[in-house]
Motif scaffolding. Sequence first.
Motif, PDB file in Angstrom:
ATOM      1  N   LEU A 290     -38.053  43.515  21.113  1.00 31.16           N
ATOM      2  CA  LEU A 290     -37.622  43.493  22.510  1.00 31.16           C
ATOM      3  C   LEU A 290     -36.395  44.374  22.768  1.00 31.16           C
ATOM      4  CD1 LEU A 290     -37.691  42.459  25.436  1.00 31.16           C
ATOM      5  CD2 LEU A 290     -36.497  40.405  24.640  1.00 31.16           C
ATOM      6  N   PRO A 291     -35.308  44.236  22.004  1.00 30.34           N
ATOM      7  CA  PRO A 291     -34.141  45.096  22.298  1.00 30.34           C
ATOM      8  C   PRO A 291     -34.443  46.585  22.167  1.00 30.34           C
ATOM      9  CG  PRO A 291     -33.527  43.257  20.874  1.00 30.34           C
ATOM     10  CD  PRO A 291     -35.021  43.284  20.911  1.00 30.34           C
ATOM     11  N   ARG A 292     -35.276  46.941  21.183  1.00 33.34           N
ATOM     12  CA  ARG A 292     -35.598  48.358  20.996  1.00 33.34           C
ATOM     13  C   ARG A 292     -36.429  48.891  22.159  1.00 33.34           C
ATOM     14  NH1 ARG A 292     -38.521  48.433  15.545  1.00 33.34           N
ATOM     15  NH2 ARG A 292     -38.625  46.166  15.821  1.00 33.34           N
ATOM     16  N   LEU A 294     -36.289  47.826  25.266  1.00 34.77           N
ATOM     17  CA  LEU A 294     -35.366  47.980  26.387  1.00 34.77           C
ATOM     18  C   LEU A 294     -34.494  49.222  26.218  1.00 34.77           C
ATOM     19  CD1 LEU A 294     -34.299  44.251  26.734  1.00 34.77           C
ATOM     20  CD2 LEU A 294     -35.632  45.553  28.405  1.00 34.77           C
ATOM     21  N   ASP A 295     -33.980  49.418  25.010  1.00 33.61           N
ATOM     22  CA  ASP A 295     -33.120  50.575  24.764  1.00 33.61           C
ATOM     23  C   ASP A 295     -33.868  51.890  24.947  1.00 33.61           C
ATOM     24  OD1 ASP A 295     -30.949  48.969  24.254  1.00 33.61           O
ATOM     25  OD2 ASP A 295     -31.164  49.033  22.071  1.00 33.61           O
ATOM     26  N   ALA A 296     -35.189  51.853  24.710  1.00 32.67           N
ATOM     27  CA  ALA A 296     -35.998  53.060  24.871  1.00 32.67           C
ATOM     28  C   ALA A 296     -36.342  53.339  26.324  1.00 32.67           C
ATOM     29  CB  ALA A 296     -37.286  52.932  24.056  1.00 32.67           C
ATOM     30  N   GLY A 297     -35.989  52.419  27.216  1.00 33.13           N
ATOM     31  CA  GLY A 297     -36.242  52.625  28.628  1.00 33.13           C
ATOM     32  C   GLY A 297     -37.554  52.075  29.142  1.00 33.13           C
ATOM     33  N   VAL A 298     -38.233  51.265  28.312  1.00 32.53           N
ATOM     34  CA  VAL A 298     -39.491  50.662  28.748  1.00 32.53           C
ATOM     35  C   VAL A 298     -39.190  49.516  29.717  1.00 32.53           C
ATOM     36  CG1 VAL A 298     -41.583  49.458  27.999  1.00 32.53           C
ATOM     37  CG2 VAL A 298     -40.585  51.261  26.560  1.00 32.53           C
ATOM     38  N   SER A 299     -40.000  49.403  30.762  1.00 29.92           N
ATOM     39  CA  SER A 299     -39.879  48.279  31.689  1.00 29.92           C
ATOM     40  C   SER A 299     -40.479  47.042  31.037  1.00 29.92           C
ATOM     41  CB  SER A 299     -40.603  48.582  33.000  1.00 29.92           C
ATOM     42  OG  SER A 299     -40.609  47.443  33.839  1.00 29.92           O
ATOM     43  N   VAL A 300     -39.645  46.037  30.785  1.00 32.26           N
ATOM     44  CA  VAL A 300     -40.074  44.829  30.084  1.00 32.26           C
ATOM     45  C   VAL A 300     -39.798  43.617  30.958  1.00 32.26           C
ATOM     46  CG1 VAL A 300     -39.666  43.341  28.075  1.00 32.26           C
ATOM     47  CG2 VAL A 300     -39.670  45.827  27.802  1.00 32.26           C
ATOM     48  N   THR A 301     -40.773  42.713  31.028  1.00 29.74           N
ATOM     49  CA  THR A 301     -40.559  41.421  31.673  1.00 29.74           C
ATOM     50  C   THR A 301     -40.665  40.323  30.631  1.00 29.74           C
ATOM     51  OG1 THR A 301     -42.908  41.146  32.235  1.00 29.74           O
ATOM     52  CG2 THR A 301     -41.497  42.249  33.858  1.00 29.74           C
ATOM     53  N   LEU A 302     -40.031  39.187  30.908  1.00 35.70           N
ATOM     54  CA  LEU A 302     -40.046  38.036  29.993  1.00 35.70           C
ATOM     55  C   LEU A 302     -40.975  36.967  30.546  1.00 35.70           C
ATOM     56  CD1 LEU A 302     -36.266  37.567  29.079  1.00 35.70           C
ATOM     57  CD2 LEU A 302     -38.063  38.637  27.698  1.00 35.70           C
ATOM     58  N   ASN A 303     -41.923  36.528  29.714  1.00 37.48           N
ATOM     59  CA  ASN A 303     -42.954  35.611  30.151  1.00 37.48           C
ATOM     60  C   ASN A 303     -43.222  34.549  29.085  1.00 37.48           C
ATOM     61  OD1 ASN A 303     -44.111  37.441  32.554  1.00 37.48           O
ATOM     62  ND2 ASN A 303     -43.720  38.734  30.778  1.00 37.48           N
ATOM     63  N   THR A 304     -44.017  33.540  29.464  1.00 32.73           N
ATOM     64  CA  THR A 304     -44.251  32.413  28.549  1.00 32.73           C
ATOM     65  C   THR A 304     -45.560  32.480  27.788  1.00 32.73           C
ATOM     66  OG1 THR A 304     -45.211  31.145  30.369  1.00 32.73           O
ATOM     67  CG2 THR A 304     -42.860  30.794  29.885  1.00 32.73           C
ATOM     68  N   ASP A 305     -46.589  33.160  28.331  1.00 31.43           N
ATOM     69  CA  ASP A 305     -47.899  33.229  27.699  1.00 31.43           C
ATOM     70  C   ASP A 305     -48.652  31.899  27.864  1.00 31.43           C
ATOM     71  OD1 ASP A 305     -49.974  34.467  26.413  1.00 31.43           O
ATOM     72  OD2 ASP A 305     -49.043  34.521  24.440  1.00 31.43           O
ATOM     73  N   ASP A 306     -48.395  30.936  26.987  1.00 32.27           N
ATOM     74  CA  ASP A 306     -49.068  29.628  27.008  1.00 32.27           C
ATOM     75  C   ASP A 306     -48.020  28.528  26.821  1.00 32.27           C
ATOM     76  OD1 ASP A 306     -52.100  30.313  26.945  1.00 32.27           O
ATOM     77  OD2 ASP A 306     -51.235  31.592  25.388  1.00 32.27           O
ATOM     78  N   PRO A 307     -47.226  28.232  27.842  1.00 30.01           N
ATOM     79  CA  PRO A 307     -46.034  27.406  27.644  1.00 30.01           C
ATOM     80  C   PRO A 307     -46.287  25.960  27.234  1.00 30.01           C
ATOM     81  CG  PRO A 307     -46.415  27.810  29.978  1.00 30.01           C
ATOM     82  CD  PRO A 307     -47.342  28.718  29.233  1.00 30.01           C
ATOM     83  N   ALA A 308     -47.348  25.331  27.723  1.00 31.84           N
ATOM     84  CA  ALA A 308     -47.528  23.897  27.437  1.00 31.84           C
ATOM     85  C   ALA A 308     -47.796  23.636  25.958  1.00 31.84           C
ATOM     86  CB  ALA A 308     -48.610  23.307  28.323  1.00 31.84           C
ATOM     87  N   PRO A 309     -48.834  24.223  25.357  1.00 31.81           N
ATOM     88  CA  PRO A 309     -49.053  23.960  23.935  1.00 31.81           C
ATOM     89  C   PRO A 309     -47.985  24.554  23.030  1.00 31.81           C
ATOM     90  CG  PRO A 309     -50.653  25.547  24.752  1.00 31.81           C
ATOM     91  CD  PRO A 309     -49.930  25.014  25.942  1.00 31.81           C
TER      92      PRO A 309
END
Length: 372
Positions: A290-292, A294-309
């Motif tokens: 993730l940090p790499r 972001l540092d490379a300039g990629v647009s990144v969002t933070l998500n849960t995928d499958d939060p309940a299980p």
Amino acid sequence: MSRHPAPARIDEGTIRALPKAEVHVHLEGTFSLADILLLARENGAALPGPAATLFDITTHDAFAAPEVTTGGGAGAGAAGLSGFLRFLDWQCGLVRTAAQAARVAYAFAARQSASGVLYSDVIVNPTHWNAWRGREIELMRALAAGFDEAEQDGLCAVGIAYSLLRGQSAASADDAVAALAAARPARVIALSVDGDEKVTGRTGEKFREAFARAKAAGLRRTVHAGESSGPVGVWDALDLLGAERIDHGVRAVEDPALIARLVSDGISLGVCPRSNLTLGLYRTWEEHPLPRLLDAGVSVTLNTDDPAPLGSSLEADWAVTAAEYGFDETDLIGFAARSIEASFADDDRKAALRAELEHAARRLAVAEVPSA
């Protein structure tokens, strides 16, 4: 992107107060334990094991994977992605009526609202919902009814990304998209593809025609890639499927040319760090790219995928990610802003979401001014 060696954990209430979107979350992965137990009781269905351990799929023979993945810890991680997908098949098979489907949809919107999510692109893969085979459009309509009721009650607005399964045939994928184009079910705004890349191998060519048909029908396109497969899966998603957004995509970091392509084309990655660690894709937070990205300039969002299980929530995932990497409130406002831009919400909704986020950011800035 601000990163500090030993940051204070950002309060989850602060994160909930940030208006945001979530773009990589599966409806199949948001059933609460109470949801599942009620569905099982309504249908007279036996549980695969004790209710208290239902989400620990390693304790249930029906979901055990033949091989244990490295890393990943307890719960779904030790069973691997394939075992986890078998659990989703069983769970979604409990949804057998339109009323039950609408109730699941309403519960999803309520869960999102509790995390401060104002809009979601939710992924729905009908192949998990075995009671609806041959009636997939009816399933979409039943879910839309639940989302409609939720939005009328002031809860999170939801668009559906109808997802193909990597293992299905090209013909069935073409048929599914043709049905969507003909019926135009409400709230279905995108075509997706998900499933275990490692098991199926490259599938871009197989689904090329289905995604071209989806584009012609006005559907947006998002593709799971660069998770259990390497960068080649992301290349295929871009070049063969015309993906406008990539779900996961973390292994793109292994290919500098691909990173340059993502940046130049403005392709966002819907990253789910907690899921990646729990399912064993990376063993530690330090390994996660993730940090790499972001540092490379990629647009990144933070998500849960499958939060309940996976035993989490969006605010918890944001909080632990911030703590691990030293992100501050300004960084999280950036994640919220990117989530809005990466979403498939229409222009008017995006404008409203931006305005709400700007207001919340100003309020947060005022709250941080020390008193005289």
